[in-house]
Design a protein around this motif. Structure first.
Motif, mmCIF file in Angstrom:
data_model
loop_
_atom_site.group_PDB
_atom_site.id
_atom_site.type_symbol
_atom_site.label_atom_id
_atom_site.label_comp_id
_atom_site.label_asym_id
_atom_site.label_seq_id
_atom_site.Cartn_x
_atom_site.Cartn_y
_atom_site.Cartn_z
ATOM 1 N N THR A 120 -5.888 5.853 -4.228
ATOM 2 C CA THR A 120 -4.432 6.025 -4.225
ATOM 3 C C THR A 120 -4.073 7.512 -4.252
ATOM 4 O O THR A 120 -4.568 8.263 -5.078
ATOM 5 C CB THR A 120 -3.790 5.328 -5.434
ATOM 6 O OG1 THR A 120 -4.105 3.935 -5.392
ATOM 7 C CG2 THR A 120 -2.283 5.507 -5.423
ATOM 8 N N ASP A 175 0.798 -1.231 0.000
ATOM 9 C CA ASP A 175 0.000 0.000 0.000
ATOM 10 C C ASP A 175 0.827 1.277 0.000
ATOM 11 O O ASP A 175 0.280 2.365 0.148
ATOM 12 C CB ASP A 175 -0.971 0.019 1.181
ATOM 13 C CG ASP A 175 -0.262 0.016 2.530
ATOM 14 O OD1 ASP A 175 0.976 -0.109 2.544
ATOM 15 O OD2 ASP A 175 -0.937 0.117 3.561
ATOM 16 N N LEU A 222 -1.806 4.122 -0.833
ATOM 17 C CA LEU A 222 -3.196 3.676 -0.930
ATOM 18 C C LEU A 222 -3.936 3.916 0.376
ATOM 19 O O LEU A 222 -3.504 3.464 1.440
ATOM 20 C CB LEU A 222 -3.244 2.190 -1.289
ATOM 21 C CG LEU A 222 -4.624 1.542 -1.354
ATOM 22 C CD1 LEU A 222 -5.496 2.231 -2.399
ATOM 23 C CD2 LEU A 222 -4.504 0.055 -1.664
#
Length: 424
Positions: A93, A4, A154
């Motif tokens: 994102t 992420d 993210l």
């Protein structure tokens, strides 16, 4: 594998160079300049892919470079522009500037975003023909494409976030109410990645629920999995505290809620103000007629509704969904992050005439991004092209700055390996 946060390098294509050519045809005398313009370099474009929920695609590929535009051709023909490079990312994102950490773009509810623009193509020599200069023997080079390092981060898009200590039943609840199938087992930190599921209430209404792992006391300071996944709560419109009301592991559920709320407040002041409800799980481990009066008094002081459930038997799960649906119309909108670049510190104009002058062994070395482009477009064997360079150096203040730096007539000037004597 879940990923992420990642750093990548992006480079847009350079513009193609303009062409120097002259029309040649039988029976056509003095056809004149007909050099075509260069093509545009490819852009680097971010695009949302609704089917993705991780940045794992970037684990082994972290450089994205677009193609350059073709050089101009004869007969006034343009060079071909390069194709754009599309980078697909999960919704939610953030694209951040690597140097400053500032948000460039929130890829949540938006169209394609051009993160690096390709350079424009240079002009062919046909653009430089005038009544007094009918055979220009020079053209303009294409501009370089933008390049930068960016951080992709993210932050999942979920309406409802299930928060709580490990092994309190968050994954089990998500498994029951949605099509998500998280790994479930009876030990700490079963869930090592956030899980998303769509909860369908009826044909006209559904919402996204997320199981957020790793929240324990000290999470905001990096203990457990806190730092890794606290960011995924930031967009949640409603937080559901999942607690072990049976205290089967020896913890007080009231202390659990207090500890987690402290971690939320330390991570982000906005989070503690989000609407909350409490899902009191593991009622199947309690005797009938258990006394919840103290706990309900505590929840009332927090202004939180309590729903008693059992993720093992399914008891109360419907009531939990009903309570979420009841509160849903009053929830704040999902947080969308504004760009921290636009309107803050303006980017340096591509037409800026800033230069640096250094003196090494009596040679005056002049450097500047814009000047590099100018020098590369000059034909040093052509008198008119050299006169063009002289005019640019005068108009942009380079000559004046050289004088201020102490240059004398006859001293050598070096501009990106092009050397000539200074004439005042």
């Amino acid at each position: 594998m879940f990923l992420d946060k990642v750093e990548i390098y992006i480079k847009a294509g350079n513009g193609g160079n303009g062409r120097v050519s002259f029309h040649r045809e039988k029976y056509v005398a003095k056809g004149g300049p007909d050099g075509g313009d260069g093509g545009k370099g490819g852009d680097i474009v971010f695009r949302i892919d609704e089917g993705k929920n991780t940045l794992f695609d970037f684990k082994h590929r972290r450089r994205f470079i677009a193609g350059n535009g073709e050089d101009g051709k004869t007969s006034k023909m343009y060079g071909k522009s390069a194709d754009d490079v599309y980078i697909t990312v999960p919704p939610g994102t953030l694209v951040r500037d690597d140097e400053t950490g500032r948000i460039i773009k929130d890829m949540s509810e938006c169209e394609d975003f051009i993160a690096a623009k390709g350079g424009k193509g240079g002009w062919g020599n046909r653009h430089f023909a005038t009544a007094s200069r009918q055979t220009p023997n020079f053209a303009k080079n294409g501009l370089p494409g933008e390049e930068k390092k960016v951080i992709l981060e993210l932050k999942m898009l979920a309406d409802v976030g299930l928060i709580g200590y490990p092994n309190v039943g968050k994954s089990s609840i998500l498994n029951i109410v949605s099509m998500a199938r998280p790994k479930i087992a009876n030990y700490h930190f079963t869930t090592l990645t956030p899980n998303l599921g769509v909860v369908t209430v009826d044909d006209n209404f559904s919402f996204v629920m997320a199981d957020i792992p790793g929240l324990i006391e000290g999470a905001s300071d990096g203990l457990g999995l806190g730092h890794e996944f606290l960011r995924h709560i930031e967009r949640c419109r409603l937080l559901v505290h999942v607690i072990d009301i049976s205290s089967s592991e020896g913890r007080d559920p009231i202390d659990d809620i207090d500890n987690i709320n402290r971690e939320l407040a330390k991570h982000s002041e906005d989070l503690i103000d989000r609407p909350q409800i409490i899902a009191a799980n593991k009622t199947d481990l309690l005797d009938d007629g258990a006394d919840f009066s103290e706990f309900e008094s505590y929840a009332k002081n927090l202004d939180c509704d309590v729903v008693y459930i059992s993720a093992v038997t399914g008891k109360g799960i419907d009531k939990l969904i009903e309570k979420i649906v009841e509160i849903y119309p009053t929830l704040p909108p999902m947080k969308i992050y504004e760009s921290e670049i636009i309107g803050d510190e303006p980017e340096i104009s591509r037409d800026s005439h800033d230069i640096t002058i250094t003196v090494e062994d009596g040679v005056y070395i002049v450097e500047g991004e814009w000047l590099f482009k100018v020098v590369n477009s000059v034909n040093f064997d052509d008198r008119e092209s050299m006169m063009y360079l002289q005019r640019v150096l005068n108009k942009s203040g380079v000559i004046e700055k050289l004088r201020a730096a102490g240059i004398n007539e006859g001293d050598t000037v070096n501009i990106y390996d092009a050397e000539f004597d200074f004439v005042d």
